[in-house]
Design an enzyme around this catalytic site. Structure first.
Site, PDB file in Angstrom:
ATOM      1  N   GLY A 176       0.802  -1.222   0.000  1.00 24.14           N
ATOM      2  CA  GLY A 176       0.000   0.000   0.000  1.00 24.14           C
ATOM      3  C   GLY A 176       0.836   1.273   0.000  1.00 24.14           C
ATOM      4  O   GLY A 176       2.069   1.223  -0.086  1.00 24.14           O
ATOM      5  N   GLN A 177       0.140   2.415   0.114  1.00 27.11           N
ATOM      6  CA  GLN A 177       0.808   3.712   0.011  1.00 27.11           C
ATOM      7  C   GLN A 177       1.869   3.875   1.108  1.00 27.11           C
ATOM      8  O   GLN A 177       2.991   4.280   0.832  1.00 27.11           O
ATOM      9  CB  GLN A 177      -0.222   4.855   0.094  1.00 27.11           C
ATOM     10  N   ILE A 214      -2.404  -8.585   0.651  1.00 26.47           N
ATOM     11  CA  ILE A 214      -3.294  -9.466  -0.110  1.00 26.47           C
ATOM     12  C   ILE A 214      -3.064  -9.298  -1.609  1.00 26.47           C
ATOM     13  O   ILE A 214      -3.581 -10.034  -2.408  1.00 26.47           O
ATOM     14  CB  ILE A 214      -4.803  -9.247   0.202  1.00 26.47           C
ATOM     15  N   TYR A 246     -15.166   5.159   8.233  1.00 26.62           N
ATOM     16  CA  TYR A 246     -13.721   5.070   8.446  1.00 26.62           C
ATOM     17  C   TYR A 246     -13.338   5.698   9.795  1.00 26.62           C
ATOM     18  O   TYR A 246     -12.603   5.104  10.591  1.00 26.62           O
ATOM     19  CB  TYR A 246     -13.032   5.800   7.291  1.00 26.62           C
ATOM     20  N   LYS A 254     -11.752   3.929  13.104  1.00 25.35           N
ATOM     21  CA  LYS A 254     -10.448   4.335  13.651  1.00 25.35           C
ATOM     22  C   LYS A 254     -10.583   4.732  15.126  1.00 25.35           C
ATOM     23  O   LYS A 254      -9.725   4.387  15.943  1.00 25.35           O
ATOM     24  CB  LYS A 254      -9.850   5.491  12.841  1.00 25.35           C
TER      25      LYS A 254
HETATM   26  N1  SER Z   1      -6.014   9.815   3.961  1.00 23.32           N
HETATM   27  C1  SER Z   1      -7.106   9.164   4.603  1.00 23.32           C
HETATM   28  C2  SER Z   1      -8.339   9.242   3.799  1.00 23.32           C
HETATM   29  O1  SER Z   1      -8.487  10.195   3.073  1.00 23.32           O
HETATM   30  C3  SER Z   1      -7.348   9.762   5.949  1.00 23.32           C
HETATM   31  O2  SER Z   1      -6.679   9.033   6.914  1.00 23.32           O
HETATM   32  O3  SER Z   1      -9.170   8.401   3.908  1.00 23.32           O
END
Ligand code: SER
Length: 317
Positions: free
Chosen positions: A11-12, A35, A142, A146
């Site tokens: 990932g990033q 994955i 999200y 978190k």
């Molecule tokens: N960069 C993330 C997003 O935009 C934020 O944690 O979902």
């Protein structure tokens, strides 16, 4: 010798953090997993295996077999994608953390890194210089996941003494691996479009200021936090971290200094509401005091590096 497992190494963040960890701990001691297939340099410089964090049986096998002592859990569904598939995102974001926490307690993992996000804040949070401790009422899937995971992470520290460390990353800007499905992704996409077409259609309004950070600083923050003495870590949920704060118009003005004909048009979509619920700038004084955090790269430098490196990358493709 530490043996490190990186989950989400394609990932990033993972694709850059894996390489940074290999420099510190030795190539063969950092096990990259994801994955999906990882970039060439991640696969060439050390061990890489396909592994799903949701597969708790294979995960525990892996950890025992390779005598893993530290875990970096970077797999997650980001904010935009999570709004498209809320229940799946909740399941992945929560179950991955709980799997790792429980495995770590059972097996005796020494240290864990897990990233939180500015998405833990919500509309009722003070937007400017958002403090470490403040009102937190996130209204995105999200952000809720978190924040819930931050509570679990702190719970595992208090109850079982598990050494878990975390950063509330701002939007991360990098040229190596593109993000996917986030709200701050515009600040990466814009560079690719500026170079290839000279135009960018932005999904946020021009004055949507958000906290951001160049990836080099984010990686350094992560390794510095993980190497700090445990008695310096006063925050066991997740640290506020500040880098830059800018809006799409300011970023596009900076790009125009290099590409004078660059054009940006604005077509806000559902991600505008997500961005509107997040802070504009972050107070990171606790991270500065506890483990000496300091941001290095400003908007001007970041723009210069992004344009140069993405141009190079596109030529070599
Ligand atoms: N960069 C993330 C997003 O935009 C934020 O944690 O979902």
């Amino acid at each position: 010798m530490e043996k490190i497992l990186v989950i989400g190494a394609a990932g990033q963040i993972g694709s850059e953090l894996t390489l940074a960890l290999r420099k510190i701990y030795g190539n063969e001691n950092v096990f990259a997993t994801d994955i999906k297939d990882a970039p060439k340099d991640v696969k060439k410089s050390g061990p890489f295996q396909l592994l799903d964090v949701m597969d708790d049986k294979r995960l525990i096998h892996f950890v025992i077999r390779y005598k893993i002592s530290q875990i970096y859990l970077l797999a997650a569904v980001l904010s935009g994608n999570a709004e498209r598939l809320p229940l799946q995102a909740w399941d992945i974001n929560m179950r991955s953390v709980l799997n790792i926490l429980d495995l770590a307690r059972e097996v005796g993992i020494k240290k864990i890194f897990w990233p939180s996000s500015i998405a833990v804040f919500g509309k009722t949070t003070p937007k400017i210089d958002t403090p470490q401790l403040t009102i937190m009422e996130p209204n995105t899937v999200y952000g809720i996941s978190k924040l819930a995971a931050e509570r679990w992470v702190e719970y595992y520290f208090n109850k079982y003494g598990l050494d878990i460390r975390s950063i509330r990353y701002p939007g991360l800007i990098s040229y190596k691996t593109e993000a996917g499905g986030g709200t701050t992704d515009y600040a990466v996409e814009i560079f690719y479009d500026a170079i290839t077409t000279g135009k960018y259609e932005c999904f946020l309004k021009p004055d949507t200021k958000l906290p951001m950070m160049f990836m080099d600083d984010a990686i350094r923050a992560t390794t510095e936090l993980m190497e700090a003495d445990a008695d310096k870590i006063s925050i066991r949920s997740s640290y506020n971290l500040s880098g830059l704060s800018f809006d799409p118009e300011e970023l596009s003005d900076e790009i125009k200094k290099h590409i004078p004909d660059f054009e940006i048009i604005y077509k806000p979509d559902f991600r505008q509401a997500i961005a509107d619920s997040w802070p504009q700038s972050i107070d990171d004084s606790v991270a500065r005091k506890d483990w000496g955090w300091k941001n290095n790269v400003d908007l001007e430098k970041m723009t210069r590096i992004m344009l140069k490196e993405i141009k190079k990358k596109l030529i070599h493709r």
